[in-house]
Design a protein around this motif. Structure first.
Motif, PDB file in Angstrom:
ATOM      1  N   GLU A 134       0.830  -1.209   0.000  1.00 13.37           N
ATOM      2  CA  GLU A 134       0.000   0.000   0.000  1.00 13.37           C
ATOM      3  C   GLU A 134       0.863   1.257   0.000  1.00 13.37           C
ATOM      4  O   GLU A 134       0.511   2.272  -0.613  1.00 13.37           O
ATOM      5  N   HIS A 135       2.026   1.175   0.674  1.00 18.30           N
ATOM      6  CA  HIS A 135       2.920   2.331   0.757  1.00 18.30           C
ATOM      7  C   HIS A 135       4.053   2.263  -0.271  1.00 18.30           C
ATOM      8  O   HIS A 135       5.037   2.992  -0.163  1.00 18.30           O
ATOM      9  N   GLU A 136       3.889   1.361  -1.237  1.00 18.12           N
ATOM     10  CA  GLU A 136       4.810   1.256  -2.372  1.00 18.12           C
ATOM     11  C   GLU A 136       6.246   0.970  -1.941  1.00 18.12           C
ATOM     12  O   GLU A 136       7.200   1.501  -2.507  1.00 18.12           O
ATOM     13  N   VAL A 137       6.380   0.138  -0.915  1.00 17.16           N
ATOM     14  CA  VAL A 137       7.706  -0.269  -0.449  1.00 17.16           C
ATOM     15  C   VAL A 137       8.029  -1.643  -1.051  1.00 17.16           C
ATOM     16  O   VAL A 137       7.278  -2.598  -0.841  1.00 17.16           O
ATOM     17  N   PRO A 138       9.128  -1.780  -1.783  1.00 21.53           N
ATOM     18  CA  PRO A 138       9.499  -3.091  -2.328  1.00 21.53           C
ATOM     19  C   PRO A 138       9.797  -4.078  -1.192  1.00 21.53           C
ATOM     20  O   PRO A 138      10.357  -3.702  -0.165  1.00 21.53           O
ATOM     21  N   TYR A 139       9.436  -5.334  -1.387  1.00 24.16           N
ATOM     22  CA  TYR A 139       9.675  -6.336  -0.338  1.00 24.16           C
ATOM     23  C   TYR A 139       9.818  -7.725  -0.938  1.00 24.16           C
ATOM     24  O   TYR A 139       9.413  -7.977  -2.073  1.00 24.16           O
ATOM     25  N   GLU A 140      10.423  -8.597  -0.157  1.00 25.53           N
ATOM     26  CA  GLU A 140      10.475 -10.027  -0.465  1.00 25.53           C
ATOM     27  C   GLU A 140      10.039 -10.791   0.778  1.00 25.53           C
ATOM     28  O   GLU A 140      10.292 -10.352   1.902  1.00 25.53           O
ATOM     29  N   ILE A 141       9.409 -11.939   0.572  1.00 25.57           N
ATOM     30  CA  ILE A 141       9.043 -12.822   1.677  1.00 25.57           C
ATOM     31  C   ILE A 141       9.930 -14.057   1.616  1.00 25.57           C
ATOM     32  O   ILE A 141       9.994 -14.740   0.591  1.00 25.57           O
ATOM     33  N   VAL A 142      10.617 -14.323   2.716  1.00 27.77           N
ATOM     34  CA  VAL A 142      11.526 -15.474   2.789  1.00 27.77           C
ATOM     35  C   VAL A 142      10.929 -16.491   3.766  1.00 27.77           C
ATOM     36  O   VAL A 142      10.899 -16.253   4.970  1.00 27.77           O
ATOM     37  N   PRO A 143      10.446 -17.626   3.274  1.00 23.68           N
ATOM     38  CA  PRO A 143       9.826 -18.617   4.167  1.00 23.68           C
ATOM     39  C   PRO A 143      10.822 -19.165   5.191  1.00 23.68           C
ATOM     40  O   PRO A 143      12.043 -19.087   5.008  1.00 23.68           O
ATOM     41  N   GLY A 144      10.293 -19.712   6.265  1.00 25.27           N
ATOM     42  CA  GLY A 144      11.111 -20.364   7.285  1.00 25.27           C
ATOM     43  C   GLY A 144      10.492 -21.692   7.671  1.00 25.27           C
ATOM     44  O   GLY A 144       9.392 -22.035   7.228  1.00 25.27           O
ATOM     45  N   ILE A 145      11.177 -22.444   8.484  1.00 31.69           N
ATOM     46  CA  ILE A 145      10.642 -23.724   8.960  1.00 31.69           C
ATOM     47  C   ILE A 145       9.677 -23.435  10.104  1.00 31.69           C
ATOM     48  O   ILE A 145      10.044 -22.798  11.092  1.00 31.69           O
TER      49      ILE A 145
END
Length: 496
Positions: A117-128
């Motif tokens: 919504e705030h136009e911030v680039p991101y990545e999601i890194v899964p975990g166990i």
């Protein structure tokens, strides 16, 4: 990248990585997650993240604790969301570190939506996720062809008014072989009642796992009919997962983690240097929870101007460590000093020779150095041996590349670890580690002698024992030899 906040236009400088830290054992983090931590400029971390994992962060990285407890919030979710955006406007690499897997009851969907919504680039890194890892460390796989071919993870508390989970109990009880309830201790009687009410047999096996994957892991077994009473009797608390299903019966055969020789041990290794500790790694491999304290960092210092002017005149330069060698050449580069002015022969120990060669110079073993006109390059601690150097090499000059200082940024992390763990053993690998721990505890407001009371105290050699005797007069276990192997063997033989 531009964004808006409260009607104001501002710039987004960086990117946010939403990282799953895993369930507790720091070796379970993904490679991608670890790389994000190693390159982070600021890390916002939760309560269930093992603070030890922050050791991998670079010097200068800012830590922000966002931990939440059931009865109180350190930072509310709305504040955490806004803080990620704020930090992304200041820094290029922001890490939001969450326990387990961020997508499994970790509210990563809300946080990612706010960033988008705030136009911030991101990545999601899964975990166990802990529902799988804690079960496995307790000896129970969550699926098995003979015991369970379906598996579900279920929250044990939701937004219901009374705090009781509003779930499809019939589907869970009759359609799923194995169910992992997260943070379910408070609602355990309700969960068991609902499962039995909707068709699960009262004798269905149940396993509770507290602090899963840590050496302080506790496991309690029972069934739907009696597990609630057993949990009260044993004073079981969160963080725990509740595993329900016939597959729990495999624990007796497959329990592997708790058979490690140091399982259950909570060991503090007193540190006097920066960098990785082989002793701590070896203890952890054998099943112990290990806290390394204090945390030190290395600060490079600039040499005296007169020493820089004399540099071309030295015929021999001795480097006392790889780190001092790297700091020396880094200083020359920062001062824009032409390395061609160095006409001296370079010397070092076997471990330092390769460091010298990495900077494009050939080097000789330190045993081949002769007397006079020697520049000795090393850390501040080498000045304790100044007399020995002058006796060995005659006329010497000393280039101090830097010194170690306690990294106070980690003190709140250690305070939390010491509160949550029940330290039973303290190991001193060296004389300097005694002084280091005393200094660290003082900075935490703790008394050295009082801290050691009731704990198994071990030292790596008689010299360290003598240094400890100046601070602590009670019984101390001394390793037969001043080696890592000997102190580990002592830890396995002598139980608190």
């Amino acid at each position: 990248m531009a964004a808006w906040r409260e009607g104001r236009h501002y710039m987004i400088k960086g990117k946010v990585w939403l990282v799953g830290a895993g369930p507790g054992d720091i070796s379970l983090i993904t490679v991608k997650g670890l790389n994000a931590i190693k390159n982070a400029e600021v890390i916002l971390y939760d309560r269930l993240v093992n603070p030890k994992i922050l050791d991998f962060a670079p010097d200068g990285c800012e830590f922000i604790y966002c931990g939440k407890l059931p009865d109180r919030h350190f930072l509310r979710q709305e504040a955490i969301n806004q803080l990620m955006v704020d930090k992304a406007s200041e820094f290029e690499r922001v890490v939001r570190l969450k326990g387990g897997d961020p997508g499994v009851f970790g509210r990563v969907g809300e946080e990612a939506a706010f960033l988008a919504e705030h136009e911030v680039p991101y990545e999601i890194v899964p975990g166990i996720t802990s529902g799988i890892a804690a079960a496995m460390y307790a000896g129970v796989p969550v699926t098995h062809r003979e015991f369970g071919e379906s598996f579900a993870v279920v929250t044990a508390h939701d937004k219901s008014v009374d705090g009781k989970p509003n779930l499809n109990w019939e589907g869970i009880a009759n359609g799923i072989d194995t169910v992992a309830f997260y943070m379910g201790i408070a609602n355990l009687p309700f969960i068991c009642e609902k499962l039995i009410e909707h068709g699960k047999a009262p004798d269905t096996p149940v396993m509770l796992v507290q602090w899963g994957t840590y050496s302080r892991q506790k496991v309690l077994q029972g069934n739907l009919a009696n597990i609630s009473a057993l949990a009260v009797k044993e004073k079981f608390n969160n963080p725990s997962i509740t595993l329900v299903g016939n597959i729990v019966s495999l624990r007796e055969k497959l329990n592997w983690f708790e058979k490690k020789p140091l399982f259950g041990r909570q060991i503090l290794v007193a540190r006097s240097s920066s960098g990785a500790s082989e002793l701590a790694e070896r203890l952890a491999e054998r099943g112990a929870d290990v806290i390394e304290f204090p945390k030190w960092k290395y600060e490079i210092v600039m040499p005296d101007v007169q020493l820089l002017e004399k540099l071309p005149g030295f015929k021999k330069i001795l480097f006392t460590s790889p780190r001092s060698c790297d700091a020396f050449f880094k200083t020359l580069k920062e001062r824009k000093i032409d390395i061609r002015k160095i006409t001296a022969d370079l010397y070092g120990s076997s471990t330092t020779l390769s460091a010298i060669e990495n900077h494009g110079f050939s080097a000789l073993p330190k045993e081949q150095i002769d007397k006079d006109n020697v520049l000795i390059v090393g850390e501040e601690s080498m000045l304790a041996d100044k007399l020995s150097f002058t006796q060995q090499f005659g006329s010497c000059d000393f280039w101090i590349t830097g010194h170690k200082v306690m990294d106070d940024k980690y003190l709140p992390l250690f305070e939390r670890m010491l509160q949550e763990a029940d330290i039973d053993t303290v190991i001193f690998p060296s004389s300097s580690s005694v002084r280091g721990l005393d200094q660290g505890l003082t900075n935490l407001g703790e008394n050295f002698g009082a801290f050691l009371q009731g704990k198994q105290t071990m030292v790596m050699g008689k010299q360290t024992a003598a240094a400890l005797n100046d601070f602590y007069k009670d019984h101390v276990e001394i390793a037969e030899k001043p080696t890592i192997e000997s102190i580990i063997q002592l830890a396995e033989q002598v139980r608190p």
